[in-house]
Design a protein around this motif. Structure first.
Motif, PDB file in Angstrom:
ATOM      1  N   LEU A 116      97.769  21.436-113.336  1.00  0.00           N
ATOM      2  CA  LEU A 116      98.083  20.186-112.647  1.00  0.00           C
ATOM      3  C   LEU A 116      98.024  19.042-113.658  1.00  0.00           C
ATOM      4  O   LEU A 116      97.010  18.852-114.325  1.00  0.00           O
ATOM      5  CB  LEU A 116      97.078  19.934-111.514  1.00  0.00           C
ATOM      6  N   ASP A 156     106.612  16.149-109.218  1.00  0.00           N
ATOM      7  CA  ASP A 156     106.651  17.122-108.120  1.00  0.00           C
ATOM      8  C   ASP A 156     106.048  16.559-106.842  1.00  0.00           C
ATOM      9  O   ASP A 156     106.521  16.843-105.741  1.00  0.00           O
ATOM     10  CB  ASP A 156     105.914  18.399-108.538  1.00  0.00           C
ATOM     11  N   ILE A 157     104.984  15.790-106.994  1.00  0.00           N
ATOM     12  CA  ILE A 157     104.354  15.115-105.855  1.00  0.00           C
ATOM     13  C   ILE A 157     104.438  13.627-106.136  1.00  0.00           C
ATOM     14  O   ILE A 157     103.788  13.112-107.041  1.00  0.00           O
ATOM     15  CB  ILE A 157     102.884  15.550-105.675  1.00  0.00           C
ATOM     16  N   LYS A 197      97.801  28.161-113.830  1.00  0.00           N
ATOM     17  CA  LYS A 197      98.235  27.164-112.858  1.00  0.00           C
ATOM     18  C   LYS A 197      97.685  25.823-113.336  1.00  0.00           C
ATOM     19  O   LYS A 197      96.473  25.645-113.449  1.00  0.00           O
ATOM     20  CB  LYS A 197      97.693  27.532-111.480  1.00  0.00           C
ATOM     21  N   TYR A 205      93.135  24.684-109.582  1.00  0.00           N
ATOM     22  CA  TYR A 205      93.992  24.832-110.770  1.00  0.00           C
ATOM     23  C   TYR A 205      93.142  25.361-111.925  1.00  0.00           C
ATOM     24  O   TYR A 205      91.937  25.082-112.007  1.00  0.00           O
ATOM     25  CB  TYR A 205      94.619  23.487-111.151  1.00  0.00           C
ATOM     26  N   THR A 212     102.469  21.596-112.055  1.00  0.00           N
ATOM     27  CA  THR A 212     102.758  20.585-111.041  1.00  0.00           C
ATOM     28  C   THR A 212     102.378  19.212-111.592  1.00  0.00           C
ATOM     29  O   THR A 212     101.311  19.048-112.184  1.00  0.00           O
ATOM     30  CB  THR A 212     101.954  20.848-109.753  1.00  0.00           C
ATOM     31  N   TYR A 239      97.947  14.927 -99.587  1.00  0.00           N
ATOM     32  CA  TYR A 239      98.322  15.984-100.534  1.00  0.00           C
ATOM     33  C   TYR A 239      97.133  16.815-101.007  1.00  0.00           C
ATOM     34  O   TYR A 239      97.283  17.668-101.892  1.00  0.00           O
ATOM     35  CB  TYR A 239      98.997  15.367-101.766  1.00  0.00           C
ATOM     36  N   THR A 240      95.946  16.577-100.456  1.00  0.00           N
ATOM     37  CA  THR A 240      94.741  17.210-101.014  1.00  0.00           C
ATOM     38  C   THR A 240      94.832  18.735-101.071  1.00  0.00           C
ATOM     39  O   THR A 240      94.314  19.352-102.008  1.00  0.00           O
ATOM     40  CB  THR A 240      93.487  16.808-100.216  1.00  0.00           C
ATOM     41  N   SER A 241      95.497  19.355-100.099  1.00  0.00           N
ATOM     42  CA  SER A 241      95.596  20.823-100.096  1.00  0.00           C
ATOM     43  C   SER A 241      96.383  21.348-101.294  1.00  0.00           C
ATOM     44  O   SER A 241      96.266  22.517-101.660  1.00  0.00           O
ATOM     45  CB  SER A 241      96.244  21.312 -98.796  1.00  0.00           C
ATOM     46  N   GLN A 242      97.193  20.475-101.910  1.00  0.00           N
ATOM     47  CA  GLN A 242      98.002  20.871-103.066  1.00  0.00           C
ATOM     48  C   GLN A 242      97.326  20.546-104.397  1.00  0.00           C
ATOM     49  O   GLN A 242      97.929  20.743-105.451  1.00  0.00           O
ATOM     50  CB  GLN A 242      99.366  20.166-103.015  1.00  0.00           C
ATOM     51  N   LEU A 243      96.086  20.069-104.344  1.00  0.00           N
ATOM     52  CA  LEU A 243      95.414  19.583-105.553  1.00  0.00           C
ATOM     53  C   LEU A 243      94.140  20.346-105.870  1.00  0.00           C
ATOM     54  O   LEU A 243      93.249  19.820-106.532  1.00  0.00           O
ATOM     55  CB  LEU A 243      95.104  18.085-105.393  1.00  0.00           C
TER      56      LEU A 243
END
Length: 382
Positions: free
Chosen positions: A4, A42-43, A2, A88, A28, A81-85
């Motif tokens: 980032l 993506d973000i 995964k 990884y 991502t 967006y912190t929950s998506q960062l």
């Protein structure tokens, strides 16, 4: 894994993502899309207060209260967006100012990234503390700062680069170097200043997706089409003034042999298609190696005037003027070299084929993705 990727310049992270996904990884990208070029991410982060009344308001607020509205707004977007960062396997920053905020805010955003991800890497791509100070000390025979040294542009117009030599950005640089697992260079212009740096992992050639960039045979039986793509904000920094002067001379000397296309600030999808009918592409002068625009043009079989210094020839073991043309800040040289190609169209056909083969062998996006994976994994597992 995964992965980032933070930030985007000239489609580098998009091409890397495509290669990594072909290898089975989940990727991502978070970023701004690189201004008017509008690359997909993506973000998506937005950079407000850039024009008109809002820009004026931003300047007034900063002058009165030392409050940067752009950075404050980006910080708010980041927080949503912190929950998506988090969590990884690998995170890579496109450069030392990937979130485009002032150093104080950049540190806060990076602190979150570092504390929620174990393996963060830095890509030396675009201006940063190391490359700018190397250029300021005039260790390159020429660089993007050459027009600044020659007083072609004001210090204000070079803020995007010179800011990295200030104390605040030096502190940010040191903070990043302390926390990343390693630094990777995207080409020789960043590799050379990083040599002998203890955290430097090596050069990973820019990934070019030759599956989507199709090569087309060059037909040199009619007029030779010369394409000059201009980024207005970097007109002198890229040496476009030399190209403009050279093209004016070529147009007068060979009106029946050439067609000249000059475009300014085109979004990526328009830019990449506009030069399709070109034989020759004028990219930039002040470089030792090719950037993304040049490499993608070479993938399509264009003869590109760009960075192709002796350091690059030696690194890749190629001969001068067989794969790309080294663009120099010299109008007479540019005219002479353009004439050589215009009057020897078969040479254009040969270089076109060589350029495509070079991209396939040295910059193929899946091979480049493997190279990044090797560099990341080597340190990650150490």
């Amino acid at each position: 894994m995964k992965i980032l990727l933070i930030g985007e310049y000239s489609r580098l992270h998009n091409s890397l993502k495509e290669g990594l996904e072909k290898l089975g990884h989940h990727v991502t990208i978070i970023g701004f899309g690189d201004d008017f070029k509008d690359y997909p991410v993506d973000i998506k982060l937005q950079e407000y207060y850039q024009t008109g009344r809002s820009k004026f308001l931003k300047q007034v607020i900063f002058k009165l209260f030392k409050l940067d509205l752009v950075s404050r707004n980006i910080q708010k977007q980041f927080q949503s967006y912190t929950s998506q960062l988090t969590h990884y396997d690998v995170v890579q920053l496109i450069n030392e100012n990937a979130f485009k905020t002032i150093p104080k805010v950049e540190k806060k955003l990076l602190e979150y990234i570092f504390s929620h991800n174990k393996n963060v890497f830095l890509l030396s791509c675009g201006t940063d503390y190391t490359s700018v100070n190397y250029a300021l000390n005039k260790k390159f025979k020429y660089s993007i700062l050459t027009p600044y040294f020659e007083n072609r542009e004001s210090k204000k117009s070079y803020y995007y680069a010179l800011k990295f030599s200030t104390k605040a950005y030096k502190d940010l640089h040191q903070y990043i170097y302390k926390n990343v697992k390693g630094i990777i260079a995207s080409d020789l212009d960043y590799h050379i200043p990083l040599e002998h740096n203890p955290k430097y992992l090596g050069l990973a050639p820019n990934p070019i997706n030759t599956d989507t960039l199709k090569y087309s045979e060059v037909d040199s039986s009619n007029k030779i089409v010369i394409f000059h793509g201009v980024n207005a904000s970097k007109y002198y920094k890229k040496g476009n003034n030399f190209f403009t002067e050279a093209l004016e001379i070529i147009q007068k000397k060979h009106p029946d042999k050439v067609e000249i296309l000059t475009v300014t600030n085109l979004p990526y999808h328009e830019y990449i298609n506009t030069f399709n009918k070109a034989h020759i592409v004028l990219d930039q002068v002040y470089a030792y190696d090719q950037g993304f625009n040049a490499l993608e043009a070479m993938a399509k079989g264009k003869v590109v005037f760009t960075g192709a210094e002796q350091d690059w020839l030696s690194y890749y073991n190629v001969k001068e003027n067989t794969v790309a043309i080294n663009a120099l800040p010299n109008v007479e040289y540019l005219v002479k070299t353009l004439e050589w190609l215009i009057l020897n169209p078969k040479t254009i056909e040969t270089i076109s084929k060589n350029a495509r083969r070079f991209i396939e062998s040295e910059h193929y996006y899946i091979d480049s993705a493997k190279h990044y994976l090797d560099l990341w994994t080597k340190v990650k597992n150490a």
